[in-house]
Design an enzyme around this catalytic site. Structure first.
Site, PDB file in Angstrom:
ATOM      1  N   ALA A   1      14.878   9.049 -42.245  1.00 42.55           N
ATOM      2  CA  ALA A   1      15.265   8.436 -43.531  1.00 42.55           C
ATOM      3  C   ALA A   1      15.843   7.032 -43.379  1.00 42.55           C
ATOM      4  CB  ALA A   1      16.273   9.339 -44.249  1.00 42.55           C
TER       5      ALA A   1
ATOM      6  N   ARG B   1      14.362   4.261 -42.614  1.00 43.40           N
ATOM      7  CA  ARG B   1      13.514   3.147 -43.073  1.00 43.40           C
ATOM      8  C   ARG B   1      12.200   3.703 -43.643  1.00 43.40           C
ATOM      9  NH1 ARG B   1      10.745   0.397 -37.672  1.00 43.40           N
ATOM     10  NH2 ARG B   1       9.047   1.913 -37.576  1.00 43.40           N
TER      11      ARG B   1
ATOM     12  N   ASN C   1       9.802  14.259 -42.593  1.00 43.22           N
ATOM     13  CA  ASN C   1       9.121  12.954 -42.666  1.00 43.22           C
ATOM     14  C   ASN C   1       9.078  12.235 -41.319  1.00 43.22           C
ATOM     15  OD1 ASN C   1       8.410  10.237 -44.162  1.00 43.22           O
ATOM     16  ND2 ASN C   1      10.285   9.817 -42.995  1.00 43.22           N
TER      17      ASN C   1
ATOM     18  N   TYR D   1      -1.330  11.987 -32.466  1.00 43.76           N
ATOM     19  CA  TYR D   1      -0.749  11.828 -33.814  1.00 43.76           C
ATOM     20  C   TYR D   1      -1.622  12.565 -34.827  1.00 43.76           C
ATOM     21  CZ  TYR D   1       0.612   9.507 -38.186  1.00 43.76           C
ATOM     22  OH  TYR D   1       1.013   9.252 -39.476  1.00 43.76           O
ATOM     23  N   ALA D   2      -2.939  12.322 -34.773  1.00 38.13           N
ATOM     24  CA  ALA D   2      -3.860  12.960 -35.728  1.00 38.13           C
ATOM     25  C   ALA D   2      -3.844  14.476 -35.565  1.00 38.13           C
ATOM     26  CB  ALA D   2      -5.271  12.405 -35.535  1.00 38.13           C
TER      27      ALA D   2
ATOM     28  N   ALA E   1      -1.429  16.321 -34.362  1.00 37.05           N
ATOM     29  CA  ALA E   1      -0.140  16.843 -34.849  1.00 37.05           C
ATOM     30  C   ALA E   1      -0.149  16.935 -36.372  1.00 37.05           C
ATOM     31  CB  ALA E   1       1.008  15.941 -34.376  1.00 37.05           C
ATOM     32  N   LYS E   2      -0.690  15.921 -37.028  1.00 36.77           N
ATOM     33  CA  LYS E   2      -0.709  15.918 -38.500  1.00 36.77           C
ATOM     34  C   LYS E   2      -1.628  17.017 -39.037  1.00 36.77           C
ATOM     35  CE  LYS E   2       2.214  12.600 -39.363  1.00 36.77           C
ATOM     36  NZ  LYS E   2       3.508  12.900 -40.004  1.00 36.77           N
TER      37      LYS E   2
HETATM   38  N1  LIG Z   1       3.045   4.344 -43.508  1.00 39.22           N
HETATM   39  C1  LIG Z   1       1.859   4.906 -43.629  1.00 39.22           C
HETATM   40  O1  LIG Z   1       0.875   4.290 -44.024  1.00 39.22           O
HETATM   41  C2  LIG Z   1       1.691   6.355 -43.310  1.00 39.22           C
HETATM   42  C3  LIG Z   1       0.382   6.880 -43.349  1.00 39.22           C
HETATM   43  C4  LIG Z   1       0.203   8.226 -43.071  1.00 39.22           C
HETATM   44  C5  LIG Z   1       1.287   9.026 -42.783  1.00 39.22           C
HETATM   45  N2  LIG Z   1       2.543   8.488 -42.753  1.00 39.22           N
HETATM   46  C6  LIG Z   1       3.638   9.388 -42.423  1.00 39.22           C
HETATM   47  O2  LIG Z   1       4.746   9.143 -43.280  1.00 39.22           O
HETATM   48  C7  LIG Z   1       5.953   9.352 -42.553  1.00 39.22           C
HETATM   49  C8  LIG Z   1       6.818   8.097 -42.603  1.00 39.22           C
HETATM   50  O3  LIG Z   1       6.074   7.007 -42.098  1.00 39.22           O
HETATM   51  P1  LIG Z   1       6.651   5.513 -42.071  1.00 39.22           P
HETATM   52  O4  LIG Z   1       5.489   4.601 -42.126  1.00 39.22           O
HETATM   53  O5  LIG Z   1       7.738   5.374 -43.080  1.00 39.22           O
HETATM   54  O6  LIG Z   1       7.254   5.461 -40.585  1.00 39.22           O
HETATM   55  P2  LIG Z   1       8.345   4.463 -39.957  1.00 39.22           P
HETATM   56  O7  LIG Z   1       7.968   4.324 -38.520  1.00 39.22           O
HETATM   57  O8  LIG Z   1       8.505   3.224 -40.792  1.00 39.22           O
HETATM   58  O9  LIG Z   1       9.705   5.311 -40.082  1.00 39.22           O
HETATM   59  C9  LIG Z   1       9.864   6.502 -39.360  1.00 39.22           C
HETATM   60  C10 LIG Z   1      11.335   6.851 -39.323  1.00 39.22           C
HETATM   61  O10 LIG Z   1      11.435   8.068 -38.565  1.00 39.22           O
HETATM   62  C11 LIG Z   1      12.427   7.892 -37.561  1.00 39.22           C
HETATM   63  N3  LIG Z   1      12.067   8.707 -36.405  1.00 39.22           N
HETATM   64  C12 LIG Z   1      10.993   8.565 -35.609  1.00 39.22           C
HETATM   65  N4  LIG Z   1      11.033   9.465 -34.630  1.00 39.22           N
HETATM   66  C13 LIG Z   1      12.165  10.187 -34.813  1.00 39.22           C
HETATM   67  C14 LIG Z   1      12.760  11.258 -34.103  1.00 39.22           C
HETATM   68  N5  LIG Z   1      12.215  11.754 -32.993  1.00 39.22           N
HETATM   69  N6  LIG Z   1      13.907  11.798 -34.577  1.00 39.22           N
HETATM   70  C15 LIG Z   1      14.479  11.290 -35.690  1.00 39.22           C
HETATM   71  N7  LIG Z   1      13.977  10.256 -36.387  1.00 39.22           N
HETATM   72  C16 LIG Z   1      12.823   9.713 -35.946  1.00 39.22           C
HETATM   73  C17 LIG Z   1      12.428   6.408 -37.224  1.00 39.22           C
HETATM   74  O11 LIG Z   1      13.665   6.010 -36.639  1.00 39.22           O
HETATM   75  C18 LIG Z   1      12.190   5.794 -38.612  1.00 39.22           C
HETATM   76  O12 LIG Z   1      13.403   5.603 -39.306  1.00 39.22           O
HETATM   77  C19 LIG Z   1       5.543   9.755 -41.146  1.00 39.22           C
HETATM   78  O13 LIG Z   1       5.477  11.153 -41.052  1.00 39.22           O
HETATM   79  C20 LIG Z   1       4.154   9.166 -41.020  1.00 39.22           C
HETATM   80  O14 LIG Z   1       3.379   9.816 -40.043  1.00 39.22           O
HETATM   81  C21 LIG Z   1       2.750   7.172 -42.986  1.00 39.22           C
END
Ligand SMILES: NC(=O)c1ccc[n+]([C@@H]2O[C@H](COP(=O)([O-])OP(=O)(O)OC[C@H]3O[C@@H](n4cnc5c(N)ncnc54)[C@H](O)[C@@H]3O)[C@@H](O)[C@H]2O)c1
Length: 260
Positions: free
Chosen positions: A25, A27, A101, A167-168, A170-171
């Protein structure tokens, strides 16, 4: 929608008093989700391994700390995760809403990924969903109300490799776990859904060249990247009272990039 009324039932908190735990949460999409759930009147616990970012947002949401708190944990570490859930439960009560998330990307070829790296990413992106849901869902089941929302991805549906093969994979696992938990919990007032974004503009993209971003945006049917608040609005709906008949679903937020 009518404003939530104070509950007289101690085991069934109203929307005003509900507790949400949002992982990752600090960012991006997670920060937008935490902000939206807080706006909707929930108390929000912001879990992240980035304690500085999570604290800053919690403070911005509520300087007094009554309705927003930061908890530091690496979701890949089950012990740290359990301690974080315990901290939230003793400060408020065990979460009514869990948003899984937190995740990380690891671009690379399926031929080259190291096995240790595969396992580490799986622990963060997939096993954490198992661990956190097993920690948070039983009290939801006892209360007869709960919401779990898991962030999946277009990559987990189509095998997109930009974010890495593990990553794929896992999702894709997140989508199946969502259905397994949804079946287990459906009779108990607890819904479990997946939200699958694609190309949502978060800080991670700022590292990419502008020209590559423009070409990527041109390939999206709506002609632009998504915004974190557009994902958060859907999660806000799934976390509320009006979504009780939606469970085991995968909801796409992808600008039309993938149509079922
Ligand atoms: N941004 C996109 O276009 C997109 C697309 C598909 C899926 N997603 C999914 O949406 C979610 C959020 O993506 P985002 O783009 O905001 O990512 P981001 O990288 O901007 O933010 C991820 C946050 O998770 C935290 N984090 C990462 N690993 C961690 C851990 N081991 N323990 C605790 N905190 C951890 C990070 O510190 C960060 O604050 C993710 O699950 C991502 O896979 C995002």
């Amino acid at each position: 929608m009518a404003a939530p009324q104070p509950s007289t039932d101690p085991i069934r908190p109203t929307a005003e008093r509900r507790v949400a735990l949002v992982t990752g949460a600090a960012r991006g999409i997670g920060a937008a989700i935490a902000t939206e759930l807080h706006r909707l009147g929930l108390r929000v616990a912001l879990l992240d391994r980035d304690d500085t970012g999570a604290r800053a947002l919690a403070k911005a949401l509520d300087p007094d700390g009554d309705s927003a708190m930061a908890v530091r944990a690496d979701v890949g570490d089950p012990e740290e995760t359990e301690n974080a859930v315990r901290a939230v439960s003793s400060a408020w009560h065990s979460p009514d809403v869990l948003v899984n998330n937190a995740a990380r990307t690891a671009p690379g070829s399926v031929w080259d990924v190291e096995l240790d790296e595969w396992d580490a990413l799986m622990a963060t992106n997939l096993r954490s969903v198992l661990v956190l849901t097993r920690l948070c869902a039983p009290p939801m089941r006892e209360r007869g109300w709960g919401r779990v929302v898991n962030l999946a991805s277009l990559a987990g549906q189509q095998g997109g490799l930009v974010a890495g093969p593990h990553y794929a994979a896992a999702k894709a696992g997140v989508l199946v776990l969502t259905k397994i938990f949804a079946q287990e919990l459906a009779p108990h007032g607890v819904t479990v859904n997946a939200v699958a974004p694609a190309a949502v503009r978060t800080p991670v993209m700022d590292e990419l060249p502008a020209e590559a971003l423009r070409r990527a945006a041109d390939r999206i049917p709506v002609g632009r990247f998504g915004r974190p608040d557009e994902v958060a609005a859907l999660v806000g709906h799934l976390a509320g009272d009006d979504s009780g008949y939606i469970t085991g679903a995968t909801l796409d937020v992808n600008g039309g990039s993938f149509m079922r």
